[in-house]
Design an enzyme around this catalytic site. Sequence first.
Site, PDB file in Angstrom:
ATOM      1  N   GLY A  54     -15.690 -19.383 -73.850  1.00 30.57           N
ATOM      2  CA  GLY A  54     -15.249 -20.842 -74.374  1.00 30.57           C
ATOM      3  C   GLY A  54     -14.594 -20.643 -75.751  1.00 30.57           C
ATOM      4  CB  CYS A  81     -18.346 -14.654 -74.474  1.00 29.99           C
ATOM      5  SG  CYS A  81     -17.672 -14.895 -76.113  1.00 29.99           S
ATOM      6  CE1 TYR A  82     -19.623 -22.924 -76.691  1.00 36.27           C
ATOM      7  CE2 TYR A  82     -20.200 -23.159 -74.261  1.00 36.27           C
ATOM      8  CZ  TYR A  82     -20.313 -23.607 -75.554  1.00 36.27           C
ATOM      9  OH  TYR A  82     -20.684 -25.097 -75.667  1.00 36.27           O
ATOM     10  CG  HIS A 168     -15.273 -11.061 -72.861  1.00 37.33           C
ATOM     11  ND1 HIS A 168     -15.343 -12.394 -72.074  1.00 37.33           N
ATOM     12  CD2 HIS A 168     -15.317 -11.270 -74.063  1.00 37.33           C
ATOM     13  CE1 HIS A 168     -15.139 -13.056 -73.025  1.00 37.33           C
ATOM     14  NE2 HIS A 168     -15.223 -12.590 -74.073  1.00 37.33           N
ATOM     15  CD  GLU A 170     -14.906 -11.430 -68.558  1.00 40.78           C
ATOM     16  OE1 GLU A 170     -16.087 -10.902 -68.607  1.00 40.78           O
ATOM     17  OE2 GLU A 170     -14.454 -12.421 -69.496  1.00 40.78           O
ATOM     18  CG  ASP A 226       3.138 -17.176 -53.707  1.00 34.82           C
ATOM     19  OD1 ASP A 226       2.642 -16.189 -53.536  1.00 34.82           O
ATOM     20  OD2 ASP A 226       3.438 -17.441 -54.913  1.00 34.82           O
ATOM     21  CE  LYS A 366       3.250 -13.054 -54.631  1.00 37.47           C
ATOM     22  NZ  LYS A 366       4.090 -14.322 -54.939  1.00 37.47           N
TER      23      LYS A 366
END
Length: 510
Positions: A54, A81-82, A168, A170, A226, A366
């Site tokens: 964040g 992180c945050y 991070h 991710e 979609d 997607k």
Amino acid sequence: MEKVLVLDFGGQYDQLIARRVREKKVYAEVISYRKITPEKIKDRKYKGVILTGGPNSVYADDAPRMSADLIEMGIPVLGICYGCQLIAYLAGGVVEAAKGQAEYGKTEFVHQTSVLFKGIPKISSCWMSHGDRVVELPEGFNITASTRNCPIASFECEDKMLYGVQFHPEVTHTEHGKAVLENFLFGICGCPGDSSMEDYAKYCIDRYQRDLKGKKVLCALSGGVDSSVAAVMLHQAIGDDLTCVFVDHGLLRKDEGDSVEKTFRKQFKMNIIRVNAQERFLNALKGVSEPEKKRKIIGEEFIRVFEEEAKKIGRVNILVQGTIYPDVIESGKGDAATIKSHHNVGGLPDVIEFDDIIEPLRELFKDEVRRLGIELGIPYEMVWRQPFPGPGLAIRIIGDITQEKLDILREADAIFREEIAAAGLEKSTNQYFAVLTDTRTVGVMGDARTYGYTVALRAVSTEDFMTADWSRIPYEVLEKASTRITDEIKNVSRVVYDITSKPPATVEWE
Ligand code: XMP
């Protein structure tokens, strides 16, 4: 279904974390820290909780915080992180501004023995993006990794199942980031990792069946991947309580309107109302050249047509929209800049009376939407159809829109698509289309001077449409398309191929 909670503290990567978790066949739910309490988290029996990054400092007055119960839940928690700083702060540690030692970008980290780093080389690279850092650990916590500027790059308190990483895991720049998440999910949370797209589809259908019982639901169907996936999923949940409105704005590709109607009415046996509003849109767009203005007009006209149809249907409780995650991001989520106003994000509920709006695909990328579509039994050709923007050919005609230009573009686009298909490039090219530029150029045909339009061909390869590379289409295929376009379509004297990636360009020309 066993779930992990991604608790969002306003970071940029909340959905990316969720996606990484889903890639490991564990179902992830993203919820803002404002919308849930530690008590509810416990009640919902999550297998684990991941706290996102964040933009704030934990000690700022307006910092997003939760009560210290968050670290006393008896559920494994991984703070990123945050999130990592928040765990330390709530447990009584000290977090400070890194003062000249902030780290942004790739850096080397060295780890100690920890179940979080099982199977990961002792030294590897990670991605950092922080101004603050933990400088003193709470009692009972151990340092598990360090970088040059961040002695406490990772920590753990095994007794309470609390883990924190300043970097991070991710993002792909963290060399073994996926392994860190895998260790948390399997080694610490004990997730079985057997959740499939089939389970996800079933979970969503069951939930909608329960939540929407007896409600009248309306879906704006465009025929694109979609909205089709969203509509079919809802149809499987609530059957005829779902009505789909397909507004044919006359900006569709060749034969597309008829094909959409046939598929949903005949094949899926869904309630579908087709509104032929071609003339109405053309009138509203008359003389308009500015791209964002075109988008706005189409969006507004769409709302009006849709509203009129909704009124004819009578009372409707819920509106379904096929918004997917990249649309949410590009239209400006939180502080993120707005690149283009995707008209299918938000908007409708302000003018039409609905109790609620649901966006079943809002969290998905997607490729995930496509896999979900297959799971729902949607034909392969439809699911793998290239995306087509809501404003349709209007944003592929540079300058004002006329019937003549629409006819030229539809034919050129159909020829290009045919040639791509004939060359077997449909799967390797993620999106390909023709654009009608507003440049007229001189040509020569049969000894006579011509002065016709320039058609641009665009083809891109991309995984998520957030970035894209131009496709290296073989010259022969381009040549065939070019020859056919100038031979078969009156008023086109030149064909060019777009060789720009995204960024700096976008996929569409407008
Ligand atoms: P851009 O041009 O933003 O395109 O790089 C990324 C993807 O989004 C599609 N696109 C849109 N889709 N409404 C939509 O529903 C829009 O206004 C819109 N603009 C772009 C584009 O076709 C590509 O797949």
